[in-house]
Motif scaffolding. Structure first.
Motif, PDB file in Angstrom:
ATOM      1  N   LEU A  14      -7.827   4.381 -11.908  1.00 34.77           N
ATOM      2  CA  LEU A  14      -7.822   4.585 -10.640  1.00 34.77           C
ATOM      3  C   LEU A  14      -8.846   4.023  -9.643  1.00 34.77           C
ATOM      4  O   LEU A  14     -10.023   3.992 -10.057  1.00 34.77           O
ATOM      5  CB  LEU A  14      -7.298   5.696 -10.089  1.00 34.77           C
ATOM      6  N   THR A  15      -8.323   3.376  -8.532  1.00 38.19           N
ATOM      7  CA  THR A  15      -9.220   2.824  -7.672  1.00 38.19           C
ATOM      8  C   THR A  15      -9.825   3.979  -6.845  1.00 38.19           C
ATOM      9  O   THR A  15      -9.088   5.021  -6.658  1.00 38.19           O
ATOM     10  CB  THR A  15      -8.547   1.899  -6.598  1.00 38.19           C
ATOM     11  N   TRP A  36      -6.191   9.144  -1.925  1.00 35.72           N
ATOM     12  CA  TRP A  36      -4.969   9.710  -1.540  1.00 35.72           C
ATOM     13  C   TRP A  36      -4.485  10.650  -2.489  1.00 35.72           C
ATOM     14  O   TRP A  36      -3.689  11.543  -1.960  1.00 35.72           O
ATOM     15  CB  TRP A  36      -3.985   8.137  -1.975  1.00 35.72           C
ATOM     16  N   LEU A  37      -4.841  10.888  -3.814  1.00 30.57           N
ATOM     17  CA  LEU A  37      -4.546  11.844  -4.556  1.00 30.57           C
ATOM     18  C   LEU A  37      -5.244  13.238  -4.096  1.00 30.57           C
ATOM     19  O   LEU A  37      -4.626  14.606  -4.183  1.00 30.57           O
ATOM     20  CB  LEU A  37      -4.991  11.603  -6.228  1.00 30.57           C
ATOM     21  N   GLU A  91       0.760  -0.929  -0.104  1.00 30.92           N
ATOM     22  CA  GLU A  91       0.119  -0.053  -0.030  1.00 30.92           C
ATOM     23  C   GLU A  91       0.956   1.400   0.072  1.00 30.92           C
ATOM     24  O   GLU A  91       0.515   2.225  -0.600  1.00 30.92           O
ATOM     25  CB  GLU A  91      -1.002  -0.075   0.999  1.00 30.92           C
ATOM     26  N   TRP A  92       1.811   1.227   0.783  1.00 32.13           N
ATOM     27  CA  TRP A  92       2.804   2.502   0.837  1.00 32.13           C
ATOM     28  C   TRP A  92       3.513   2.506  -0.460  1.00 32.13           C
ATOM     29  O   TRP A  92       3.632   3.813  -0.816  1.00 32.13           O
ATOM     30  CB  TRP A  92       3.944   2.036   1.846  1.00 32.13           C
ATOM     31  N   ARG A  93       3.883   1.581  -1.197  1.00 34.68           N
ATOM     32  CA  ARG A  93       4.528   1.731  -2.463  1.00 34.68           C
ATOM     33  C   ARG A  93       3.544   2.012  -3.577  1.00 34.68           C
ATOM     34  O   ARG A  93       3.839   3.158  -4.390  1.00 34.68           O
ATOM     35  CB  ARG A  93       4.948   0.213  -2.885  1.00 34.68           C
ATOM     36  N   ARG A  94       2.260   2.012  -3.549  1.00 36.15           N
ATOM     37  CA  ARG A  94       1.439   2.247  -4.414  1.00 36.15           C
ATOM     38  C   ARG A  94       1.022   3.777  -4.239  1.00 36.15           C
ATOM     39  O   ARG A  94       1.047   4.622  -5.074  1.00 36.15           O
ATOM     40  CB  ARG A  94      -0.044   1.576  -4.057  1.00 36.15           C
ATOM     41  N   GLN A  95       1.006   3.996  -3.136  1.00 38.64           N
ATOM     42  CA  GLN A  95       0.771   5.527  -2.649  1.00 38.64           C
ATOM     43  C   GLN A  95       1.960   6.606  -2.939  1.00 38.64           C
ATOM     44  O   GLN A  95       1.887   7.547  -3.476  1.00 38.64           O
ATOM     45  CB  GLN A  95       0.476   5.794  -0.912  1.00 38.64           C
TER      46      GLN A  95
END
Length: 265
Positions: A243-244, A250-251, A220-224
């Motif tokens: 995008l989910t 997050w964006l 999750e951190w890597r995706r963010q």
């Protein structure tokens, strides 16, 4: 995969084809890399492969004869072992993609690299003059590629870029098969930050979450972070990207943080 390059300077490819990832892929037999001097197909005693343009103008134009002869000679040679169908019959060998490297071509992208990596045989044509006889474009090539909106002295360096990008995607080329999958642009996003030992270097520490051993949280951190980096550096890549809902939230957080930061400055 078989890769042939038609060039006036085959010596430029010796080091590239024999070193690093390309050299190892060649040694393993994953890819065949060949540079052919198309001057050998000039068909005249002077070895001339260019001529002045009809209608006048500066520079020289690459003639069609040597290029057509070289490609036709390549196609007349074996393109590798034919695979067998489940029935035991020989599977047909696919025609090669014949790629012209030129500033007018389609801009090369990771998506194009992934497409070309599915092919059995690629032929690259590299020129060194004012241009190519238009009949080469119209009746021989299947693709025209450019690596950017600038002009180089020839197509050799761009061809090397494309060949490197495509070859590393072939199964067995990279030591870690997930590397190519998580590269920048492969997922549509820029790649997340990487860290290795030591945990602390000159006071700068590795993010705690990467030391936690909790794989779901790390993912999750890597995706963010991939989203953060893409939003900061290449926001254009986010346009049209699927995008989910979590990605969108997050964006939104990133955008709000940016507004707060600007207000404090």
């Amino acid at each position: 995969m078989r890769v042939d390059v038609l060039t006036l300077f085959p010596e430029m490819f010796a080091g590239v084809f024999g070193s690093s990832i390309l050299g190892k892929a060649r040694e393993k037999g994953i890819v065949s890399l060949n540079a052919i001097n198309f001057r050998d197909y000039a068909g005249n005693k002077h070895g001339s492969v260019d001529d002045t343009p009809y209608g006048g103008g500066g520079g020289m134009v690459l003639k069609p004869e040597p290029i057509f002869r070289a490609v036709e000679d390549l196609l007349g040679q074996p393109t590798g072992e034919e695979t067998l169908e489940p029935s035991g019959e020989k599977a047909p060998v696919r025609a090669p993609r014949i790629i012209l490297m030129c500033p007018q071509g389609e801009t090369f992208t990771q998506k194009k690299a992934e497409e070309l990596a599915q092919e059995d045989h690629l032929v690259f044509i590299c020129g060194h003059y004012e241009g190519y006889d238009e009949r080469i474009r119209e009746h021989l090539v299947t693709d025209e590629l450019s690596i950017g909106d600038y002009v180089l002295t020839g197509g050799e360096l761009p061809a090397m870029v494309v060949i490197d990008s495509v070859t590393r995607l072939l199964p067995g080329v990279l030591g870690n098969e997930t590397s190519a999958v998580t590269d920048s642009f492969s997922t549509g996003l820029l790649e997340y930050p990487h860290y290795t030992r030591p945990v602390e270097f000159r006071g700068w520490k590795v993010p705690e979450i990467l030391l936690s051993g909790h794989h779901a949280n790390v993912d999750e951190w890597r995706r963010q972070e991939a989203l953060r980096r893409t939003w900061q550096r290449r926001p254009d890549l986010l346009e049209g990207l699927e995008l989910t809902e979590k990605d969108k939230r997050w964006l939104k957080v990133l955008q709000e943080e940016a507004v707060v930061k600007r207000e404090k400055e």
